[in-house]
Structure formats: C-alpha cells, structure tokens
Enzyme design. Sequence first.
Site, mmCIF file in Angstrom:
data_model
loop_
_atom_site.group_PDB
_atom_site.id
_atom_site.type_symbol
_atom_site.label_atom_id
_atom_site.label_comp_id
_atom_site.label_asym_id
_atom_site.label_seq_id
_atom_site.Cartn_x
_atom_site.Cartn_y
_atom_site.Cartn_z
ATOM 1 N N LYS A 1 -6.651 -17.516 -0.104
ATOM 2 C CA LYS A 1 -6.291 -16.344 -0.896
ATOM 3 C C LYS A 1 -6.587 -16.650 -2.354
ATOM 4 O O LYS A 1 -6.161 -17.679 -2.878
ATOM 5 C CB LYS A 1 -4.808 -15.993 -0.742
ATOM 6 C CG LYS A 1 -4.417 -15.479 0.630
ATOM 7 C CD LYS A 1 -2.949 -15.083 0.639
ATOM 8 C CE LYS A 1 -2.527 -14.529 1.985
ATOM 9 N NZ LYS A 1 -1.098 -14.135 1.985
ATOM 10 N N VAL B 1 -9.421 -8.143 1.666
ATOM 11 C CA VAL B 1 -9.015 -7.959 0.276
ATOM 12 C C VAL B 1 -7.515 -7.712 0.256
ATOM 13 O O VAL B 1 -7.015 -6.840 0.966
ATOM 14 C CB VAL B 1 -9.762 -6.778 -0.382
ATOM 15 C CG1 VAL B 1 -9.268 -6.589 -1.807
ATOM 16 C CG2 VAL B 1 -11.262 -7.023 -0.366
ATOM 17 N N ASP C 1 10.087 -8.159 6.316
ATOM 18 C CA ASP C 1 8.889 -7.359 6.633
ATOM 19 C C ASP C 1 8.261 -7.840 7.934
ATOM 20 O O ASP C 1 7.051 -8.005 8.022
ATOM 21 C CB ASP C 1 7.882 -7.461 5.483
ATOM 22 C CG ASP C 1 6.786 -6.396 5.598
ATOM 23 O OD1 ASP C 1 6.966 -5.441 6.383
ATOM 24 O OD2 ASP C 1 5.753 -6.525 4.926
ATOM 25 N N GLU D 1 -9.279 -11.429 -3.300
ATOM 26 C CA GLU D 1 -9.975 -11.536 -2.027
ATOM 27 C C GLU D 1 -9.336 -12.594 -1.134
ATOM 28 O O GLU D 1 -8.739 -13.561 -1.602
ATOM 29 C CB GLU D 1 -11.447 -11.887 -2.251
ATOM 30 C CG GLU D 1 -12.234 -10.799 -2.964
ATOM 31 C CD GLU D 1 -13.676 -11.189 -3.221
ATOM 32 O OE1 GLU D 1 -14.507 -10.293 -3.316
ATOM 33 O OE2 GLU D 1 -13.954 -12.415 -3.334
ATOM 34 N N VAL D 2 -9.487 -12.388 0.184
ATOM 35 C CA VAL D 2 -9.093 -13.379 1.178
ATOM 36 C C VAL D 2 -10.365 -13.874 1.840
ATOM 37 O O VAL D 2 -11.163 -13.077 2.343
ATOM 38 C CB VAL D 2 -8.129 -12.784 2.220
ATOM 39 C CG1 VAL D 2 -7.702 -13.850 3.217
ATOM 40 C CG2 VAL D 2 -6.910 -12.179 1.535
#
EC number: 2.7.10.1
Length: 986
Positions: free
Chosen positions: A653, A629, A746, A634-635
């Site tokens: 995704k 999630v 990131d 949701e994934v």
Amino acid sequence: MAGVPVGALLPLLVGVCGAVTGSRVYPANEVTLLDSRSVQGELGWIASPLEGGWEEVSIMDEKNTPIRTYQVCNVMEPSQNNWLRTDWIPREGAQRVYIEIKFTLRDCNSLPGVMGTCKETFNLYYYESNNDKERFIRESQFAKIDTIAADESFTQVDIGDRIMKLNTEVRDVGPLSKKGFYLAFQDVGACIALVSVRVFYKKCPLTVRNLAQFPDTITGADTSSLVEVRGSCVNNSEEKDVPKMYCGADGEWLVPIGNCLCNAGYEERNGECQACKIGYYKALSTDVACAKCPPHSYSIWEGSTSCTCDRGFFRAENDAASMPCTRPPSAPQNLISNVNETSVNLEWSAPQNKGGRDDISYNVVCKRCGAGEPSHCRSCGSGVHFSPQQNGLKTTKVSITDLLAHTNYTFEVWAVNGVSKHNPSQDQAVSVTVTTNQAAPSPIALIQAKEITRHSVALAWLEPDRPNGVILEYEVKYYEKDQNERSYRIVKTASRNTDIKGLNPLTSYVFHVRARTAAGYGDFSGPFEFTTNTVPSPIIGDGTNPTVLLVSVAGSVVLVVILIAAFVISRRRSKYSKAKQEADEEKHLNQGVRTYVDPFTYEDPNQAVREFAKEIDASCIKIEKVIGVGEFGEVCSGRLKVPGKREICVAIKTLKAGYTDKQRRDFLSEASIMGQFDHPNIIHLEGVVTKCKPVMIITEYMENGSLDAFLRKNDGRFTVIQLVGMLRGIGSGMKYLSDMSYVHRDLAARNILVNSNLVCKVSDFGMSRVLEDDPEAAYTTRGGKIPIRWTAPEAIAYRKFTSASDVWSYGIVMWEVMSYGERPYWDMSNQDVIKAIEEGYRLPPPMDCPIALHQLMLDCWQKERSDRPKFGQIVNMLDKLIRNPNSLKRTGSESSRPSTALLDPSSPEFSAVVSVSDWLQAIKMERYKDNFTAAGYTTLEAVVHMNQDDLARIGITAITHQNKILSSVQAMRSQMQQMHGRMVPV
C-alpha cells in the site's frame, strides 16, 4: 390603326428605343423574371382580338438590335376592349413581384375629332396559374392591379421634332402562391406603345456582416414584412453570439445582431479571417488583432496561437501567452550562517538576476556529511525542523533546529521561481557547510510501564531521538498525582529501565524522565501517569517452599474445576452466558494475555509506528504491478527480499504524493494496529517504509483477493465443509482480536482476504472511531462508509461498538459466505433494513444452507448483545460441525434460490394453527381473511406455496404487509419440511 397611321409613330419609337437599350444593368437586390428587351425574336404574346387590337412591332436600335414592342391606337372607335397577355412567368419562390412598364402615350388633344372616344390610360391585370400552357385569354380570371396613366404624352409636334416623352411606371402585386402567373394589358381607347415590360422580385443579396455570411434572401410577402435570417461564420471563425439579420421588403438588410470571432491564430482583414503573420500570434478567439510575439519568444508559422520561448527561456503553466518568456533566477547572494549548539540560522540576499519574474521563493536543502568527506552526504531526514518552513520561503532567512551535535551539515539555499522546474541547475543555489556544537539530549518521547504491582512500577523508555552525544545517565522524577509536583522524588539510572518501589497501593503516580550527556541534562519528558494495584500479585521465586507451591497449584486446579462446573450449570439455563460487564467496559488486564494498544493514545503517533512496525529498506522491495486503488493511494503487488531470508510475494500500500500530516498519520495507524497481531487468520504485516517516499505498508500477498468477490466468481464450486472451514478461520481470527480487546467495527466479507490455500484472513484495520450523524444511516469514516446492513442495532442507535457488535457482523459474514457473496438484504434501503431489524425480522437461510449454520447466524443476530455467543463459542461450535459432517446435511430450503422475504421470529408455530383464519389472526393480519377466502386459499397447504405476486393478485399491496405475510409463509413452509422446530428462534 384607325385615324392615326402607324408610320407616324415609328420615328419617335426609334428614338425611344435608342434610349432604353443603352443600359440594362439592374440593382443587385432585384431578380428579373421577364424582360421584354432581352427576348430574341418575336415576343409572341396573345392579343384579343387577334386583329385590329394590339400589334407587335419590331424596330431596330442604333446597334441594329431588334426591339419588340406592342402598339395600339384605336382612338376613333368607341368602346375599345383590346387585351394583350404575356407568356407564363415563373414565380421562382417570390411572394411579391414588381412590374416595370416603359411606354409612350399620345395626347388626345393633339388628335382632331376624337374627344369622345380617345383615352389616355390603360389597365394592368394579373392571373396566377400553375399551368404554363394556357392559350386563351379569359378576362374573368384576371385580377386588376391598377389603371396606368402617363405622366407625359406626346403630340404631332413632338413627333416632328423627335422629342422623346417616355413614361416609366412600377406596380407590385402579392402575395403570390402558385408556380407562376400571367400579366395582361387592357386598352380602352388610348394611343399607346409598350416599349418594354420587366417583371422582377426583390431580394437581400448575399453579404458578410460581423464575420458572418448571410445568403441571398427573397423578401417577404408584405411591403412591411421582415424576414429573419441566421448567418454562418466565415472560414476560420466561430460564433460569439448567434449572428442574425432581417431582410426588409425593399431588399435591404437591417438590424445586424450577434457576431463571429476569428479563431485563435487568425485576425479580421477585409471581412475575412486571415492567418497571423510570422512573428505574430493570437491565443484566443477574440475580436482583437494578432499581436507581436512577447520578448524572448518567436513564431515561425502563419496562424500561430502562441509563441515559442527562446532557448533558455520558459513560460510557467499559469502564465498568459502575452507574457514574456522568463528564466530561472540566479543563486541567492551573501549566504551567512550562525551556529548555536544544535541550531543554525541562515540569512542571504536576493539573487542578482530574478529571471524576469517576481514570484521568487526559496527552498532550503539540508545534508548531513561525514567528517572530511563532504562528497558523502545524505538527507537530514524528517527530524530536523525549519522555521518558518523549509520550502516556499518568501523571506531571506530561516532557523534550523533539532540538529545532531558535533555533526557536519551542508545547507543549500535555492532561489526558485515559476519556471525553475523546467531547467533546474546548481547555478540557482548557494551552499554553506557548518559543524554543530555540543548540546543536551532531546526529550524522551515515551515511557512504558512493563509491570505494575501493589507497591511498584517497572518503567522502560527509548533513547531520545537526538541524544547529541553519549548518554551518561537518566533521571526519573515521580510524584503522586494529587501532589501536583509539590513533593517529588528522583531516581537515577544508567540503563533505559528502572523499578520504582515503595509506592502506595491504588495510587496514581506521574513520571518524567530526562537524559544527561557531557553537555548537561536535556528537558524532562512529558507526564506519564500509572496507577498501582490494590491486590498483591503472587510471587514465586528463589527459596519458595515446594510444598507450598504444590498446594497452590492444586488449589488452582480445584478452582478451575469449580468454575467449569458453574459454567456448565449456567449454560443449561441459558444458551449463551450473559456478560456481567459490557465488553467495551472491560479495562483490567489478565496476566500473560497480550492486550491491544490503541496507537491514537500516543502523543507522538510516529512512536507507535516505530514500536509496533518494522522499518524496511526500500531497496528490498520490488513493485511489479498495480492491483487496486485505495483511499490513500495505489495498492500494488510485488516482492520482498530481506537479506538472509527468502524472497516472498507481498502486497504494497502506497501513500500518494501531496499528503498532509494527518493523512500520513492515518495511513500509518493501520500498520501500528496490524503490527500488534500475530495469528494465522489475521493479515500479517511485514513492515513499513517511512524514511523515503513513497511511504509504504508491506503485508503478505493474498492471491485470491477479497472473500466476497472470490465467492461470487466461484459460485457453487465449494462443498459445505469447505465453506464452514472458511468461516472457522474467520472466527478464529476474530477470537484472537477479541481476546486482545480489539473491536474491528467493519467486519464484512469484503474485508476478508483469501490466499491460494483458501485460508481466510481478517484485514482492514484502518477504521475510525468517529461516526457522523447521518439520516441515511451510512456512517462516514476515514476508511469509507460502513453500510448499515453489517452493523449491530446498538452500534447504529448508540454508537456502541463492542466484540458483541463484531459477532453480529460475523453472522452477516456467515450469510455472505453461504450465499456465495450475495448482498445482505438485497436491494432494500438502509432505512428499511433498520426498520425490519427493529421489528424482529432476520435474513432467511441462503440456498442449501444447513439448518445448524442458519441457527448460528440467528444466534449472532440476537437483539440483546449479551445473548449473542462469544467468538470462542462460535469457533467451538464450528469445530463440532466439521467433526460431524452429517449435522450439515439438513438444509432449510429446497428451492433453487432463497426467498427475498425476511424471516419473522414472531411467526406462529405451524402446529399451533389449524386454519387460514387462525393463522392470519396469529400474525395480526386478519383484515385480509376475506381476500384469502375469495381467492380460494382456504387451507394452510395452499397458503405455503404463495409468493409476492399471489399476494398482489388477491389485493394485498402494502409492502410491509406483504413482507410480514411472506416471512410467516416461509417459516411455515420450513416447519413442514423440517418436521420439527421453528427456523427463526430469535
């Protein structure tokens, strides 16, 4: 009985007994402990003296039931002391008891010659005892309760006339504490008959008040005491406020507090909670009675908490149970349409039947239908606009714009209310079919500069979203920015590109484009600004002399050789060449190198999605299971089968329902970014689904998931060469991104994905550029929180994100990989991490980490970002290590796990100090010299084996001082083991 015969009293006693045996019903709040009238047979009380004092006399009443009484009448003799004691009376928990005595007493004046010895009173005593078998009267043990006198006494005449003069006296005694007690009656010279003796205590009897039941409760010890009692709710009820009452000393309940309420489905009747009758209901625990079912509903069971709606009627989620059941409205009436080129205005009237509700609103459905085939319709899509809105309309009109020209449309207007979703039906809609007219094309959304030279700009653009017919030509308007449209030029073209020539060098120009159809010109696009170059680009075309070309090529080769030589010389002076310009300030484009385009610079973010991401038909996608999630939804994992290609596994995704326009834009921005990348170590975008719901991003499927979790799951299972291979793949992907001028911001092991072949790929490109001021140094972004422990110091302090800050993060990823997914800086707080880095501390080598790899980590963590290596240099170094495996065999630690102390680059060289005192002075910790000496640490060989517990034991408790000393200890230990060099040359 001296002086008065007993027989003279018997007729009167018979009359008295008839009176006292007529009724034995006592109040409900009195509990009898002793009743002499209820004893079968002789009472058998103990008298003293045994003879000549109290006598037990049995008299038959009118029902021939024996009544046992005691009499004494020694009025002729002085100094009488006659005692009569009852049997042991159990207390039964009472703290205060009452003694009721019924007796008759002879008037001394009616007896001649007894004036000096005759008495008209007697005494009442009690004695508490746990022994129920005491056989003798011990006068000293008894305590006096009272002297009892008669209200009325009888004479000889009364005996003859059978006149009854019965006295009743009640006395109380307490508090009592032992298991039981004895009563005693002392005669001191009276002529008396004890007709009955009753001993009782008072209680507050079981009762029900405010639907709470209060049990039998014995009164308190004092005549003024109140006993608090908590009640319990009767069946089918619950507490509203805690029910309490007070039991008074007189056995009466006082001051009811709190109450209970009948449960849902029950009402109060006759002090009980009884079920609602059929056809009635009660929804909540309240003090109201059951109510009759509201209109269009019913109940068929007793105790109903709600009523069921009749067939065809419904209740909305927010409707109270007391509201009538309602139904969906009928269709709107009198739908009228007005077509104006590619716009339509609709108006209608309210439905005839609102279904019994006032929350009426309207939804408009737009369908585009084929000519002559009204049954073949499809949704108009997101390009059509409704004013004021498409759904939830409170007014009875709407304007629809941006339709296609010469197209058949069917519009349905649905009347909806709070219960429409329970029974949607075509009966609730009215429709109209219209055909739009000819219209000019819509504005062009985006203009791109394909090539810019000193005197020209090559432009290209996409067809308008709504051409509204065949595009006949395009018109390009351009002017110098400073002229501000006062003087402009027009160029016309039939294609979607053109070369604008004859421009001035180093000049900003503004361009607008519009399209023309048979209906005329559309509006110009918005302004797009481009600036010409200053240096002419080399042109090699037809007719160019081969000799000149050869000389140019040779000159280029010589120039490259000179640049390489200069780089080598510079490399010898400095480990890594310092950049002449900050990475984030490099704006020029190298010819032939693709450059990243920020999707947020587009006026229409959807245009970036269309340009960089391929639209996939949702029918080609099969979702198999949810694997995670994310922030937006949701994934899932699934399969993609595009016609003409083999089926592949993909990750999907999805954008959760109820999203805002901003959430959709942010969600798809990651696809706009990924779609620009094509590299084996960058996650590959297969495409997007935007034309139906849910909106989806489709990427390749990475079987082993995120790198950090994968490493933790497989701790210690890989060779050093395999780990370096993973790092090489990540570095190669980051080099590609850096070459495209993309800053990741990131980079962490959690954002690296691993496939079944252990190929690592960089992912997670949805991070925002907006960082908040946060004293905890954990910056919130659209993609989550960026922990400080992965972020370069300048990015923390100045928000300066560059490829160099990505290199710092890459060094942390190296540490994560070599430690098999350990958390960088362990459990240190963010503030402690910032402080430690600022003071020059760095992470120590993980277990079994080759020295060369840890040295590369330290290079990535150089404070000056210009001193850090570029990703190209990192990849080259890793390639050398892979080609020379022996260089990876030297490790920096022989311990089973690395120390949790950070390494201090200011630690002195081991060879430069010869004593513990010198060492402490070198690290500015000489204040602890006496601590080391007193504990026996007099040599450096002893010091290098110390740990945190040892430091605490010798009196060094400051955490910062412990860390500083331990980091230096570890550095010295490493120097001893490695034979040369410092471990942390930062």
